[in-house]
Design a protein around this motif. Sequence first.
Motif, mmCIF file in Angstrom:
data_model
loop_
_atom_site.group_PDB
_atom_site.id
_atom_site.type_symbol
_atom_site.label_atom_id
_atom_site.label_comp_id
_atom_site.label_asym_id
_atom_site.label_seq_id
_atom_site.Cartn_x
_atom_site.Cartn_y
_atom_site.Cartn_z
ATOM 1 N N GLU A 79 129.916 39.651 55.687
ATOM 2 C CA GLU A 79 131.362 39.700 55.473
ATOM 3 C C GLU A 79 131.992 38.313 55.402
ATOM 4 O O GLU A 79 133.088 38.155 54.892
ATOM 5 C CB GLU A 79 132.045 40.562 56.545
ATOM 6 N N ALA A 84 130.166 40.192 46.389
ATOM 7 C CA ALA A 84 130.352 41.640 46.265
ATOM 8 C C ALA A 84 129.042 42.200 45.756
ATOM 9 O O ALA A 84 128.246 41.480 45.166
ATOM 10 C CB ALA A 84 131.472 41.939 45.289
ATOM 11 N N VAL A 91 128.249 53.877 45.678
ATOM 12 C CA VAL A 91 128.827 53.971 47.008
ATOM 13 C C VAL A 91 130.343 54.017 46.852
ATOM 14 O O VAL A 91 130.955 53.034 46.449
ATOM 15 C CB VAL A 91 128.430 52.762 47.874
ATOM 16 N N VAL A 92 130.914 55.193 47.105
ATOM 17 C CA VAL A 92 132.373 55.285 47.126
ATOM 18 C C VAL A 92 132.775 55.941 48.437
ATOM 19 O O VAL A 92 131.979 56.646 49.053
ATOM 20 C CB VAL A 92 132.941 56.120 45.952
ATOM 21 N N TYR A 93 133.994 55.662 48.866
ATOM 22 C CA TYR A 93 134.497 56.311 50.077
ATOM 23 C C TYR A 93 135.042 57.679 49.672
ATOM 24 O O TYR A 93 136.071 57.775 49.001
ATOM 25 C CB TYR A 93 135.551 55.422 50.742
ATOM 26 N N ASP A 94 134.306 58.715 50.055
ATOM 27 C CA ASP A 94 134.543 60.072 49.559
ATOM 28 C C ASP A 94 135.956 60.591 49.798
ATOM 29 O O ASP A 94 136.511 61.311 48.998
ATOM 30 C CB ASP A 94 133.567 61.054 50.234
ATOM 31 N N THR A 95 136.503 60.253 50.957
ATOM 32 C CA THR A 95 137.783 60.858 51.323
ATOM 33 C C THR A 95 138.948 60.181 50.623
ATOM 34 O O THR A 95 140.059 60.682 50.645
ATOM 35 C CB THR A 95 137.999 60.768 52.832
ATOM 36 N N MET A 96 138.705 59.019 50.020
ATOM 37 C CA MET A 96 139.813 58.262 49.443
ATOM 38 C C MET A 96 139.937 58.520 47.945
ATOM 39 O O MET A 96 138.981 58.881 47.280
ATOM 40 C CB MET A 96 139.564 56.767 49.627
ATOM 41 N N PHE A 104 140.837 49.110 49.321
ATOM 42 C CA PHE A 104 140.208 49.018 50.642
ATOM 43 C C PHE A 104 139.829 47.591 51.070
ATOM 44 O O PHE A 104 140.219 47.153 52.152
ATOM 45 C CB PHE A 104 139.005 49.960 50.667
ATOM 46 N N PRO A 105 139.103 46.828 50.238
ATOM 47 C CA PRO A 105 138.717 45.483 50.674
ATOM 48 C C PRO A 105 139.933 44.585 50.922
ATOM 49 O O PRO A 105 139.893 43.718 51.792
ATOM 50 C CB PRO A 105 137.901 44.937 49.503
ATOM 51 N N ASN A 108 141.652 45.666 54.218
ATOM 52 C CA ASN A 108 140.897 45.148 55.360
ATOM 53 C C ASN A 108 141.176 43.670 55.593
ATOM 54 O O ASN A 108 141.051 43.182 56.705
ATOM 55 C CB ASN A 108 139.390 45.330 55.122
ATOM 56 N N ARG A 109 141.534 42.971 54.522
ATOM 57 C CA ARG A 109 141.805 41.539 54.659
ATOM 58 C C ARG A 109 143.299 41.285 54.826
ATOM 59 O O ARG A 109 143.752 40.159 54.671
ATOM 60 C CB ARG A 109 141.241 40.798 53.452
ATOM 61 N N ARG A 152 135.734 47.377 43.541
ATOM 62 C CA ARG A 152 135.998 46.937 44.913
ATOM 63 C C ARG A 152 135.566 45.490 45.121
ATOM 64 O O ARG A 152 136.083 44.803 45.990
ATOM 65 C CB ARG A 152 135.274 47.845 45.913
ATOM 66 N N ARG A 156 138.863 41.388 44.845
ATOM 67 C CA ARG A 156 138.972 40.217 45.714
ATOM 68 C C ARG A 156 138.959 38.955 44.866
ATOM 69 O O ARG A 156 138.014 38.701 44.143
ATOM 70 C CB ARG A 156 137.814 40.205 46.711
ATOM 71 N N ARG C 192 130.526 46.459 54.993
ATOM 72 C CA ARG C 192 130.547 45.088 55.529
ATOM 73 C C ARG C 192 131.067 44.132 54.483
ATOM 74 O O ARG C 192 131.862 43.246 54.759
ATOM 75 C CB ARG C 192 129.134 44.689 55.964
ATOM 76 N N ILE C 193 130.589 44.319 53.245
ATOM 77 C CA ILE C 193 131.043 43.447 52.155
ATOM 78 C C ILE C 193 132.534 43.626 51.931
ATOM 79 O O ILE C 193 133.258 42.667 51.669
ATOM 80 C CB ILE C 193 130.248 43.762 50.865
ATOM 81 N N ASP C 194 133.024 44.858 52.073
ATOM 82 C CA ASP C 194 134.452 45.121 51.900
ATOM 83 C C ASP C 194 135.257 44.661 53.103
ATOM 84 O O ASP C 194 136.481 44.837 53.141
ATOM 85 C CB ASP C 194 134.698 46.613 51.663
#
Lengths: 367, 370, 300
Positions: A79, A84, A91-96, A104-105, A108-109, A152, A156, C192-194
């Motif tokens: 991190e 990236a 890989v996706v966030y299923d609920t979003m 998301f990234p 988080n920042r 994603r 950034r 982690r990358i995100d």
Amino acid sequence: MASITLDGLAHAYRPDPRGPQDYALKEINHVWRQGGAYALLGPSGCGKTTLLNIISGLVVPTRGKILFDDRDVTRLPTEARNIAQVFQFPVVYDTMTVRENLAFPLKNRRMPREAIARRVEEIASRLDLTSVLDRKASNLTADAKQKISLGRGLVREDVAAILFDEPLTVIDPHLKWQLRSSLKELHRALDLTMIYVTHDQTEALTFADTVVVMHDGAVVQTGTPEELFERPAHTFVGHFIGSPGMNVLPAKVEGRTAHVGDVAIALDRGYSALPRGERIELGVRPEFATLAAPGTGLPVKVTRIEDIGRARIARIEISGNPAAAMVPEELSLDGDSAGLTLDPRQIHIYADGVLVPGEAASREGAV
Amino acid sequence: MTLELDHVSLSVRGAPFIKDVSLRLERGSLNVLLGATLAGKTSLMRLMAGLDAPTTGRVRMEGRDVTGVSVKKRSVAMVYQQFINYPSLTVYENIASPLRVAGLRKAEIEERVLSAAKLLKLDPYLQRTPLALSGGQQQRTAIARALVKRADLVLLDEPLANLDYKLREELREELPRIFASTGAVFVYATTEPTEALLLGGHTATLLEGAVTQFGPTAEVYRRPANLPTARVFSDPPLNALRVTKQAHTVLMENGTVLPASGALAQVPNGVYTIGVRAHHLGVEDVATAERTLAGNGLIRLGATIAVTEVTGSESFLHMDMGAERLTALVPGVRRLEPGAPVEVLIDPRRILLFDAEGQAIAPARDAAAA
Amino acid sequence: MDKPVNNRAWLLVAPVFLIVAFSAILPIMTVVNYSVQDTFGNNQFFWNGLGWFQELLDPSTELGGRFLDALWRNLLFSAIILAIEVPLGILVALSMPREGWKVAATLVIMALPLLIPWNVVGTIWQVFARADIGLAGWAINALGIDYNYTGDPLAAWITIVVMDVWHWTSLVALLCYAGLKSIPDAYYQAARIDGASRWAIFTTIQLPKMKRVLLIAVLLRFMDSFMIYTEPFVLTGGGPGNATTFLSIDLVKIALGQFDLGKAAAMSLVYNLIVLALCWVFYTVMTNAGTERRHEENPA
């Protein structure tokens, strides 16, 4: 934005490596230039995934350093590096929703909300995701999901490099073309360093400006697609790149003539000082070997002709050694004997698998 | 053994998965099911195997109606995309397992296992366990196990999809020979047109649960009966252009007007789709085209380069023409910059021509040779 | 999906039908028979129609009031133990080791409470929590807290809840652990990358991926706790007073204690219907969640 330097990097998965056989990754020195499109090509188990994991920070190398520009990041966690990654399986966030996934990234920042919204819209339009922004990410097709993973990374602004780990594995052939083209377009537009790991030569060659071919934990050749195609530095590269791969035939070389069994082949270069006792082989790509009517060129035996749609490929035998050659559109053969013409400039000689440069043609040789 | 599907359909909770498929697969033949993910390849295979019963239609083996007969009573073997082997058994025992279940004599088992192992080049690894083998060898083991049963019907569902490119190439080359040495009906599902071409045999192209064409592989490729077939059986994607024919001219969607030539000269007025495969598209820069190509009967269209991909021996040129994206495969290294204007050249003898409904119009004889 | 039809299958199922007939249908019919009669012993029965049911469903009667009280106790108990065991189970699952020899060791330790018979669990805790000689009970009193589960309803409740949590949290944890293990590494790497925080990883990756096993865990724990009998019976016998008299305990009291077979039969039928209804609700919820899933993984 950064260049990435691998300085004497080596990795062994066991704690007390003794000989080179214990190293999954043998010593490698390489600079990934800022803004370059690279491919890391090799078969399963060649060490390419280990190298990728070292760059992304999931594995700390046994020896050597990794620098982003001049900053040593060898021991920094994932991190804390500006990278990236797009994985083999989406890989996706299923609920979003797609929008939330892309945000998301940045969330988080702790980026301000308006800035996030602006950036997400911008990247979505680049990736053609605008129309699905408010749909649940889990209900989309595999290629759309891969775009989200990529998005994603792209949102950034600080990203130095994007790593791709066989990203087209689960994508249908038709969509592969589209996704690959959009990757190339993005690369041009965004000036990002991209490293693409794959076992698929077509993907590697079409994507990258520079391809790094790995075999058995070591880099065997680094070059442009043309270089890899026209001057394979190693018989492995010749075999691995190209479909079918390079014909590699055991040969005896005397000066400017090679003997494959009882067939003599004229060479473009001289090989007077070949190392003794080593395995000498002649390599020529099927693309530079053309089948002709019997009596023309070298005599060969045709075992089978494959039709791959846009071309026909002949499986032949030269003095009993299997090889492949192209069949011209107008040629039709009766029986199994045929002639073979080779492009002498495209014939290479290998000693123990390694390319021997040979002496240039006599006129230049006099200089 | 022949396998016949007679107007077979499958719906699950009202959703159609397979739509009215009729196929006749001959004894000793290799049949490729070609289609994208979710086109219905696996559903069709499950119907053939008897794992599912069709909603309507009949399945016949050797003329005998076997619709609804369970898979256990049919002589079927299957190979999957994942390498499915018994991890604790040796390669020998893995291959022998269906024969042990069938209760064959020891000598017979040994003979069959050894011959299957030889065919698939597994003889040096017979005493290892599958996990000590490479992916290619694991899949070879699974294929050997399917062959050793000497089943009448062998189904392979994308068996090479999880293998490395080079291993795939190697097995792809061997499979037709392996299949030819047995008398079973082979059915092979794949998403890749190139794989279908290399395997040969017969091909059925699938789109959204329906078979769009079935015939000898090379023929389906060269003379697709309809536009969907041509699209499914094309890699890189088929270049398709909608045109309107009026009298002696052809009007392109982007407004270009061309004289009607080749097959287009012989058809009545109306709307058509021209299909051109990537390797049949020529690309020249505008100046060269002006200089050398005047009046040679090629269709010329203006386009701009979007992306170039160079493989070392060939180049893929992706071009924009209005809203259309065209892809050309040209020999040699051609690094054209994005945005560069080019002329796309189409040989009217090498086009596939489809009417407004997407049905192929019998091609001129020349086109078949390409 | 349609399966091939084979009538011989019925033959194979026949033994099951027979067993179910003798073990379930016949006893239930007997209960139904009792529920419409009254008895004063001597095996003499009198027709009472739907009398017991009317009484049972009318909270103003003694039987109805008692039934309703016990029902509330059951619901409260289930709610409390779900509220504790589910989050606790998730927490335990999250902190379990992922690889190495520790995995096997943890799994064995976790499975231990699940292997102990219900009545033994009750006995263990009955002794363990006793204020005079039990280690836990004595220790709590030594700390100056007045604790006696045989006299104080609150203490009795706390003891039963703690006992149930000790007994069953492992089950929830093991199920969640299985769910967690099925998440590919790539998800954690991507997070982690995100730059995702630990909490964000939990809410965006782990919880959604655990949803289905959690549903099963909740169902199992709910059904089981709603039918709880042995442990509180051994530990408190339903007391002090009626403080821990759950439906099942009350049922046994009426049937065997008072030998009111009619009342008890009516009560057990209603109890049974409630359990069935709740089962159906959970089943529907679960299969719906299941079909959504199946559409995603379209089999074609």
